[in-house]
Design an enzyme around this catalytic site. Structure first.
Site, PDB file in Angstrom:
ATOM      1  N   ASP A   8       6.236 -24.350  34.883  1.00 35.66           N
ATOM      2  CA  ASP A   8       6.606 -23.621  33.969  1.00 35.66           C
ATOM      3  C   ASP A   8       6.681 -22.230  34.692  1.00 35.66           C
ATOM      4  OD1 ASP A   8       6.504 -25.554  32.247  1.00 35.66           O
ATOM      5  OD2 ASP A   8       5.013 -24.761  30.955  1.00 35.66           O
ATOM      6  N   ASP A  18       0.899 -27.971  27.603  1.00 36.65           N
ATOM      7  CA  ASP A  18       2.425 -27.543  27.733  1.00 36.65           C
ATOM      8  C   ASP A  18       2.874 -28.280  26.445  1.00 36.65           C
ATOM      9  OD1 ASP A  18       4.841 -26.972  28.858  1.00 36.65           O
ATOM     10  OD2 ASP A  18       5.049 -28.833  29.297  1.00 36.65           O
ATOM     11  N   THR A  43       7.897 -23.715  25.027  1.00 36.67           N
ATOM     12  CA  THR A  43       7.987 -24.971  24.437  1.00 36.67           C
ATOM     13  C   THR A  43       7.162 -24.835  23.181  1.00 36.67           C
ATOM     14  OG1 THR A  43       6.506 -25.937  25.943  1.00 36.67           O
ATOM     15  CG2 THR A  43       8.724 -26.091  26.276  1.00 36.67           C
ATOM     16  N   THR A  44       5.906 -24.298  23.290  1.00 38.45           N
ATOM     17  CA  THR A  44       5.012 -24.257  21.999  1.00 38.45           C
ATOM     18  C   THR A  44       5.716 -23.416  21.097  1.00 38.45           C
ATOM     19  OG1 THR A  44       3.241 -24.676  23.557  1.00 38.45           O
ATOM     20  CG2 THR A  44       2.744 -24.109  21.411  1.00 38.45           C
TER      21      THR A  44
END
Lengths: 519, 562
Positions: free
Chosen positions: B394, B64, B97-98
């Site tokens: 997520d 994550d 997020t990545t």
């Protein structure tokens, strides 16, 4: 050199370890140099195309900004002469809330030109008298440059407000000024009291919520609290609850019941609310909010028109406030309580800012601050002058003309003062990546032929009439910025000796300087 | 020359570090690119995990982006901004997020050659902002709404979104299983979607498939006293009483002192104490409740008292769980046992205590208001369950956002390719430098499909060329083509149900652009020495300065305007 082998003169009087600098070379020029360095740091931030600075202060907090007041605040300037400039910019920031960068940059430029005069052989006092004459003349000319018909504005007319605010906000957040200006203008107009001169900047609140983008930002009529609450009903009443112990169960119930009977639906408390009290509030379907900050509570009172009560008892109907709705919403993972008053007459507006990082949010907040301060200034004095360096060039031209009429050595100083104005257009052009020489010469040409409103169009990189671009600066901002800058420059020039006593015992770290920083 | 002789002018505090100019900008960009490289390999279904061992000795395995960025403990001021946007993405949409870090890194990387060539950063910034708003409009245009579908249909659509998110995680192998679990949980909590109403409980042991969803509340059996065994462990339609008081002797919090002159009076005081607690217990029983939960302790006396009367009780239930039970059963937490009315009692269809792994769980199912759900996670190792929890978080966030905004776009890099194509096409209509900049922005967007290929071990150039060809088709039928992670070719992502909520992409592009512009707009860094109070080890150097140092905090900040 200041440090002679044998102690004599002033050296004999002072403790070992002091510093003593005097004379032109050592004191005046050195001071000027320090001020020049300071203004070199802030200068690249001037104007809409100015660059940001990253400043990490002694608490390890990161600032990314091009707001000069913030930069110099966090820089912790140590040099005594440079500090005078910092103080001038702070005075500007407090007086107007904008234009701090102009103050520092202009003072730096004045001093740089003074250095040339000193090297030419002029005495600082002659420069000072020249500069003083020049600033008086400048103020006179500035008044003539005021756009006709701008004395009267309707501070509740959004278009007029935006037109005056735009330049100030654009210099902080270029490219986003349209969104920001309309947010600020909306908020300001909402809270503007009947007599605009009483406008209080404190009534425009900013709430920063991480996530989303600027275009998600909005203005809320009323307050936004960054906290959660229980339940969701209407109407607000205010009371400060004390923390009750459990044995007084019946008593607490009686009190809460009294509050509930008075028609109140929401209790807002400044202090902690006991579990027992909460229990009964739930029972009587009262919504409970906690606002721990005293100032925040006061603002809440203003918003709702209620009176804060110190004691929990049956409130008077007069003491009850009213809002249209209180809701708890989730914005970007944070739960916020929104108290809204749709109809007019409420005195607090909140700008909800969204942005992806803390630094962006902080910088946006500063831009909004500047905008709000500009609004305040415009409520006092709404006169405007052409922006985008048009005023500066005109001033440069007219002050130069004035200098020719002076007899005596003042003439040189006044001429240099006039030249200093060129710094503004030059820096604007430089920061925008334009050819400054070309811009300068065409500006002068235009102004010489009588077009006193021609300034730089940074988008296209050409000179244009300001009334087409609609870039206006507030007269009062310019006035104070120039005045403070000239005053600061004269103060620095007046110094011919620096005596620094030996810092009081202890480690070498300069505590006295850090202490001075406090003001 | 005079300046040469003089000692150097000290403008700023000793130890202040300043750097300025183009070199500074380039070094900021380098730092950000390096940061982006760390998370680069975690993108997509074939992304690799990172093992982070922090200074406390805790081991975290995660892919994550936000978790990794948080744990990396970055000190570089510019790179910190990337951490900020990862966090912001996490709080705003929960996933992607990545993506956001990667995009920001790539925007900067594309900007670097221009900066080195002497382009003014403001020009770049302006073009990037234009490109960003164009891209966002295009996303909105391409997004497909799932509004107005029946519940069943909506469920399967939401499950598709959850599957896309989960496929890139550690529990990707069981994505369908978990996706339907997540969707059911989110639908259960309804529109008043408080995230904390979904509980995730972790029980080591068993395997992933043993995880289950409770349509109500479940929590681990609390500490219990003797007599607990005699209590019944299963009820149908019980009344539930929720308390916030202790049912124990010696409940006085304050210190009290009683002076006695006659020893016989002592007995009356002891009696009074017993009377108080019996009184409390009586009231609980009289309320008709069959299950009594309390946030505070329920002592052995009370436990046995309840056991005798066939009532189940549990003390020291955590606040969160109690709130969840309250929301689920429709009861309210009571701080007093006086005046318990029926309204404050909750109810549910079935309460039971069940064995899960080597733990016993109290489970409430079939709750009337139904605004809660609990997921009980099973799995082999602790780290594994931790990561599974993050992944589920997520997925839950994604489903919530998809429900709120209800528009989806094609995943698998398809949307990024389409945006890239659109921007390139648009750039051709612009005269001047900004054509180049918008083109480079478009190129940066391609990093998503490229990285997906790289991570999966495909030939990125090959796949990208195929994608470009598809997207360039005049008819527009290729707009949904993305990387096919299974075969190494390309496929219509939309038809294969690789979907993500549009809001994820919108926020990611927005945040990445804002961050890139912010970094580009910085040309100077000034670092003040830390004040003494901030650095703990300064004690050695500062003997006298210590005391003063203490006055520092707040000083810098107190100077802010107003």
């Amino acid at each position: 050199m200041g440090f002679q082998m044998q102690p004599y003169g002033i050296q004999t009087m002072l403790k070992e370890g002091h510093k003593h600098l005097s004379g032109l070379d050592e004191a005046v020029l050195k001071n000027i140099d320090a001020c020049k360095q300071l203004s070199a740091i802030t200068r690249t931030s001037l104007g809409p195309n100015g660059m940001n600075k990253m400043v990490i202060n002694h608490l390890d907090k990161l600032f990314v900004t091009n707001d000069a007041a913030t930069i110099v605040n966090e820089l912790e300037v140590q040099h005594p002469a440079a500090k005078i400039l910092v103080l001038a910019s702070k005075a500007q920031q407090e007086e107007i809330g904008d234009g701090a960068n102009l103050t520092i940059s202009f003072a730096g430029e004045l001093l740089q030109n003074a250095e040339e005069l000193i090297r030419m052989g002029l005495h600082p006092s002659e420069i000072i008298s020249g500069y003083t004459k020049a600033i008086n003349k400048t103020v006179e000319i500035l008044e003539q440059l005021v756009e006709k018909g701008s004395e009267n504005i309707d501070v509740r007319n959004k278009d007029q407000v935006i037109c005056r605010m735009k330049a100030a906000v654009a210099s902080k957040q270029f490219g986003q000024e349209d969104i920001l200006c309309s947010l600020v203008a909306d908020a300001c107009i909402q809270v503007c009291p009947k007599n605009p001169a009483n406008f209080n900047v404190d009534n425009v609140r900013v709430v920063k919520l991480l996530g989303g983008g600027l275009h998600n930002s909005a203005v809320v009529r009323g307050m936004v609290l960054k906290s959660d609450a229980v339940g969701s009903i209407k109407q607000v009443e205010k009371a400060k609850l004390e923390n009750y112990s459990k044995t007084e169960e019946a008593k607490v119930e009686e009190l809460i019941k009294a509050v509930a009977d008075s028609g109140a639906k929401v209790i807002v408390s400044g202090a902690a609310i006991g579990e027992m009290a909460l229990h009964f509030c739930e029972r009587y379907k009262l919504m409970v909010l906690k606002i721990s900050s005293k100032f925040e509570l006061r603002r809440f009172c203003r918003t709702t028109g209620s009176v804060a009560m110190l004691k929990l008892s049956q409130p008077n109907p007069d003491d009850l406030g009213h809002v249209d709705s209180i809701t708890v919403e989730e914005i970007g993972g944070v739960r916020v309580t929104i108290a809204k008053n749709e109809e007019g007459g409420n005195s607090v507006a909140t700008v909800v800012l969204r942005g992806s990082t803390d630094s962006i949010l902080d910088d946006l907040e500063r831009a909004i601050d500047d905008g709000v301060n500009t609004y305040k200034a415009m409520c006092r004095d709404s006169r405007i002058v052409p922006g985008a360096a048009a005023t500066e060039i005109e001033l440069a031209r007219r002050v130069k003309e004035f200098s020719y009429k002076e007899t005596g050595l003042d003439q040189y100083a006044i001429a240099k003062f006039a030249e200093s104005f060129e710094m503004v257009p030059r820096t604007l052009a430089e920061n925008a990546g334009l050819n400054e020489m070309e811009i300068m010469s065409s500006l002068y040409a235009e102004h010489a032929s009588g077009n006193s409103k021609v300034g730089i169009d940074l988008e296209e990189g050409v000179c244009k009439d300001i009334s087409i671009l609609d870039v206006w600066d507030l007269y009062i901002t310019k006035f104070f910025a120039l005045k403070y800058a000239a005053d600061a420059a004269c103060t620095v020039l007046r110094v011919d000796q620096i005596i620094m006593a030996k810092p009081a015992g202890g480690p070498k770290r300069d505590q006295p300087a850090a202490g001075m920083d406090e003001d | 020359m005079a300046a040469m002789l003089q000692p150097q002018i000290i403008l700023l505090k000793e130890g202040t570090d300043t750097s300025q100019g183009k070199a500074q900008l380039v070094s900021n960009i380098n730092a950000c690119t390096a940061t982006a490289d760390v998370v680069r390999t975690t993108l997509g279904p074939r992304g690799m995990d990172k093992l982070i061992h922090d200074n406390k000795g805790t081991v975290t395995i995660s892919n994550d982006g936000a978790t990794i960025m948080k744990l990396l403990d970055i000190v570089h001021p510019a790179a910190k901004i990337l951490v900020d946007i990862a966090k912001s993405q996490d709080s705003e949409v929960g996933d992607g997020t990545t993506t956001v870090v990667l995009l920001a890194g790539e925007f900067l990387k594309e900007a670097k050659p221009f900066i080195e060539d002497g382009v003014h950063p403001q020009n770049l910034i302006r073009s990037y902002r234009t490109a960003c708003s164009l891209a966002l409009e295009k996303v909105k245009e391409l997004a497909v709404s799932i509004e107005g579908k029946s519940l069943e249909e909506k469920k399967s659509l939401l499950a598709k979104c959850a599957t896309t998110t989960l496929s890139s995680k550690l529990i990707g192998g069981e994505k369908e299983f978990f996706a339907s679990m997540v969707v059911n949980a989110v639908i259960a909590i309804g529109h008043d979607d408080r995230l904390n109403m979904i509980g995730i409980k972790k029980v080591p042991g068993g395997n992933m498939r043993d995880s289950f969803l409770v349509n109500g509340v479940a929590f681990k059996k609390t500490f219990s006293y003797a007599g607990f065994e005699q209590q019944p462990k299963k009820f149908e339609n019980p009344k539930i009483l929720l308390l916030n008081i202790e049912l124990e002797l010696k409940s006085e919090k304050e210190n009290a002192e009683i002076r006695l002159s006659d020893p016989s009076q002592y007995q009356s005081i002891v009696d009074a104490e017993w009377n108080i607690i019996y009184d409390k217990l009586d009231k609980c029983v009289q309320s008709g409740a069959k299950v009594v939960l309390s946030r505070l302790a329920i002592g052995d006396l009370a436990t046995q008292y309840f056991a005798d009367r066939d009532i189940f009780c549990a003390g020291r239930v955590t606040e969160e769980d109690l709130q969840r039970v309250a929301a689920a059963t429709g009861g309210t937490v009571q701080t007093s046992v006086n005046n318990i009315i029926d309204e404050v009692l909750g109810t549910c269809e079935l309460f039971e205590e069940r064995q899960v792994g080597n733990e016993r769980f109290n489970i409430f199912c079939g709750c009337p208001s139904g605004h809660t759900a609990t997921i009980v996670l099973r799995g082999g190792a602790d780290q594994f369950i931790e990561e599974a929890e993050r992944s589920l978080h997520d997925a839950i966030m994604i489903v919530r956002r998809a429900m709120k905004n209800s528009t989806v776009v094609a995943g698998g890099g398809a949307i990024d390719m389409e945006l890239s194509r659109y921007l390139r096409q648009h750039a051709r209509t612009i005269a001047g430098k900004s054509q180049l900049f918008i083109n480079s922005y478009a190129k940066a967007l391609e990093v998503i499909p490229r990285q997906l290929c790289d991570n999966a071990g495909f030939d990125a150039t090959d796949v990208l060329n195929k994608l470009r060809q598809k997207h360039a088709l005049q008819s527009g039928e290729g707009a949904n083509y993305g990387v096919d992670i299974n075969t190494g070719g390309i496929t219509d992502s939309f038809a294969n149900f690789v979907w993500e909520p549009a809001v994820v992409k919108i926020n990611a592009i927005n945040a990445a652009t804002e961050a890139a512009c912010l970094i580009l707009s910085v040309d100077e860094t000034v670092k003040n020495p830390k004040s003494e109070s901030a650095q703990g080890e300064a004690a050695a150097s500062a003997m006298g300065g210590r005391g003063r140092g203490g006055a520092f905090p707040g000083r810098g900040r107190g100077m802010r305007r107003r």
